[in-house]
Write a protein that holds these residues in place. Sequence first.
Motif, PDB file in Angstrom:
ATOM      1  N   THR A   8       0.741  -1.244  -0.113  1.00  0.00           N
ATOM      2  CA  THR A   8      -0.136  -0.084   0.031  1.00  0.00           C
ATOM      3  C   THR A   8       0.854   1.406   0.083  1.00  0.00           C
ATOM      4  N   ILE A   9       0.585   2.378  -0.188  1.00  0.00           N
ATOM      5  CA  ILE A   9       1.224   3.385   0.067  1.00  0.00           C
ATOM      6  C   ILE A   9       1.797   3.579   1.193  1.00  0.00           C
ATOM      7  N   LYS A  15      10.680   5.034  -1.610  1.00  0.00           N
ATOM      8  CA  LYS A  15      10.820   5.591  -2.942  1.00  0.00           C
ATOM      9  C   LYS A  15       9.921   4.931  -3.841  1.00  0.00           C
ATOM     10  N   SER A  16       8.908   4.080  -3.283  1.00  0.00           N
ATOM     11  CA  SER A  16       7.777   3.646  -4.172  1.00  0.00           C
ATOM     12  C   SER A  16       6.590   4.533  -4.006  1.00  0.00           C
ATOM     13  N   ARG A  17       6.511   5.082  -2.685  1.00  0.00           N
ATOM     14  CA  ARG A  17       5.369   5.925  -2.274  1.00  0.00           C
ATOM     15  C   ARG A  17       4.887   6.848  -3.114  1.00  0.00           C
ATOM     16  N   PRO A  18       5.596   7.787  -3.430  1.00  0.00           N
ATOM     17  CA  PRO A  18       5.018   8.814  -4.472  1.00  0.00           C
ATOM     18  C   PRO A  18       4.330   8.327  -5.788  1.00  0.00           C
ATOM     19  N   THR A  19       5.027   7.295  -6.523  1.00  0.00           N
ATOM     20  CA  THR A  19       4.708   6.723  -7.519  1.00  0.00           C
ATOM     21  C   THR A  19       3.431   5.915  -7.186  1.00  0.00           C
ATOM     22  N   LEU A  20       3.453   5.367  -6.179  1.00  0.00           N
ATOM     23  CA  LEU A  20       2.049   4.506  -5.856  1.00  0.00           C
ATOM     24  C   LEU A  20       0.969   5.532  -5.834  1.00  0.00           C
ATOM     25  N   LYS A  21       0.976   6.686  -5.240  1.00  0.00           N
ATOM     26  CA  LYS A  21       0.073   7.494  -4.979  1.00  0.00           C
ATOM     27  C   LYS A  21      -0.242   8.022  -6.362  1.00  0.00           C
ATOM     28  N   ALA A  22       0.653   8.352  -7.210  1.00  0.00           N
ATOM     29  CA  ALA A  22       0.322   8.995  -8.515  1.00  0.00           C
ATOM     30  C   ALA A  22      -0.599   7.828  -9.483  1.00  0.00           C
ATOM     31  N   LEU A  23      -0.190   6.680  -9.321  1.00  0.00           N
ATOM     32  CA  LEU A  23      -0.840   5.622 -10.185  1.00  0.00           C
ATOM     33  C   LEU A  23      -2.135   5.258  -9.306  1.00  0.00           C
ATOM     34  N   ASN A  32      -3.283  -4.410  -8.418  1.00  0.00           N
ATOM     35  CA  ASN A  32      -2.347  -5.145  -7.568  1.00  0.00           C
ATOM     36  C   ASN A  32      -1.147  -5.754  -8.118  1.00  0.00           C
ATOM     37  N   VAL A  33      -1.048  -5.526  -9.534  1.00  0.00           N
ATOM     38  CA  VAL A  33       0.523  -5.637 -10.289  1.00  0.00           C
ATOM     39  C   VAL A  33       1.199  -4.373  -9.834  1.00  0.00           C
ATOM     40  N   MET A  34       0.742  -3.232  -9.521  1.00  0.00           N
ATOM     41  CA  MET A  34       1.558  -2.256  -9.288  1.00  0.00           C
ATOM     42  C   MET A  34       1.977  -2.253  -7.681  1.00  0.00           C
ATOM     43  N   ALA A  35       1.177  -2.802  -6.919  1.00  0.00           N
ATOM     44  CA  ALA A  35       1.130  -2.888  -5.344  1.00  0.00           C
ATOM     45  C   ALA A  35       2.428  -4.101  -5.481  1.00  0.00           C
ATOM     46  N   THR A  36       2.453  -4.911  -6.246  1.00  0.00           N
ATOM     47  CA  THR A  36       3.491  -5.958  -6.329  1.00  0.00           C
ATOM     48  C   THR A  36       4.809  -5.105  -6.667  1.00  0.00           C
ATOM     49  N   MET A  37       4.901  -4.401  -7.807  1.00  0.00           N
ATOM     50  CA  MET A  37       6.059  -3.809  -8.454  1.00  0.00           C
ATOM     51  C   MET A  37       6.630  -3.034  -7.245  1.00  0.00           C
ATOM     52  N   ALA A  38       5.722  -2.408  -6.316  1.00  0.00           N
ATOM     53  CA  ALA A  38       6.142  -1.457  -5.236  1.00  0.00           C
ATOM     54  C   ALA A  38       6.974  -2.066  -4.279  1.00  0.00           C
ATOM     55  N   ASN A  45       9.348   2.440 -10.416  1.00  0.00           N
ATOM     56  CA  ASN A  45       9.267   3.944 -10.947  1.00  0.00           C
ATOM     57  C   ASN A  45      10.022   4.034 -12.422  1.00  0.00           C
ATOM     58  N   GLY A  46      10.607   2.799 -12.689  1.00  0.00           N
ATOM     59  CA  GLY A  46      11.086   2.518 -14.283  1.00  0.00           C
ATOM     60  C   GLY A  46       9.634   2.463 -14.970  1.00  0.00           C
ATOM     61  N   PHE A  47       8.574   1.505 -14.535  1.00  0.00           N
ATOM     62  CA  PHE A  47       7.513   1.125 -15.124  1.00  0.00           C
ATOM     63  C   PHE A  47       6.658   2.299 -15.312  1.00  0.00           C
ATOM     64  N   ALA A  48       6.616   3.168 -14.159  1.00  0.00           N
ATOM     65  CA  ALA A  48       5.625   4.558 -14.435  1.00  0.00           C
ATOM     66  C   ALA A  48       6.085   5.326 -15.272  1.00  0.00           C
ATOM     67  N   GLY A  49       7.704   5.628 -15.415  1.00  0.00           N
ATOM     68  CA  GLY A  49       7.969   6.572 -16.286  1.00  0.00           C
ATOM     69  C   GLY A  49       7.721   6.018 -17.713  1.00  0.00           C
ATOM     70  N   SER A  50       7.734   4.797 -18.183  1.00  0.00           N
ATOM     71  CA  SER A  50       7.842   4.536 -19.480  1.00  0.00           C
ATOM     72  C   SER A  50       6.169   4.331 -19.573  1.00  0.00           C
ATOM     73  N   PHE A  51       5.351   3.919 -18.714  1.00  0.00           N
ATOM     74  CA  PHE A  51       3.814   4.092 -18.844  1.00  0.00           C
ATOM     75  C   PHE A  51       3.411   5.440 -19.071  1.00  0.00           C
TER      76      PHE A  51
END
Length: 184
Positions: A8-9, A15-23, A32-38, A45-51
């Motif tokens: 969770t956030i 370092k995952s928290r700001p990205t999780l919040k934005a997603l 759930n896949v992003m919660a796993t990546m976190a 963060n690599g995923f989110a930037g490319s996304f």
Amino acid sequence: MQRFTLQTIESAPEKSRPTLKALEEKFGFLPNVMATMANNPVLLNGFAGSFGSFHGGSLDEIEKQVLLLTNAVTIKCPWTVAAHSTFAIEDGIAESEVMAIRAGRLPKDPRYAALSALTKALIETRGNVSDADIDAFTSAGYSKAQILEVVTGIGISTMAATTANMAGTPIEDRFQPQLWSAAA
């Protein structure tokens, strides 16, 4: 078998928290896949930037879902197939087109068929596509430069699918109506 915590956030590495919040703000929930990546900020963060870059590109929402769903089926990822089937239908793709892709067939729409065919060819040949594959894509009205955008979409979708498959990421209730399993 679920191999990683669904973060969770509040529980995620700092370092995952700001990205999780934005997603979470973008989707209205935390997939759930992003919660796993976190669990690893480098991946998330690599995923989110490319996304973000991919979703700011030239393909429309339906084309993006055709690409992402084709990738999910080709990689045989139940989580990403269920998620992108749901998103595709919500974005207005005919259910018959979604079902065709889920069954490993090309959509009837010639433009979507060219996009789906190139996506599948790029994955299956690991980028070693033929001139005929490229010509079929550009003959459908796409530019040669858009092939590189397809590569970006494949990259982000592969990050999600590989994570979900390896981690045993559970499929959310929202995506349950679109459950899928690879043909034996």
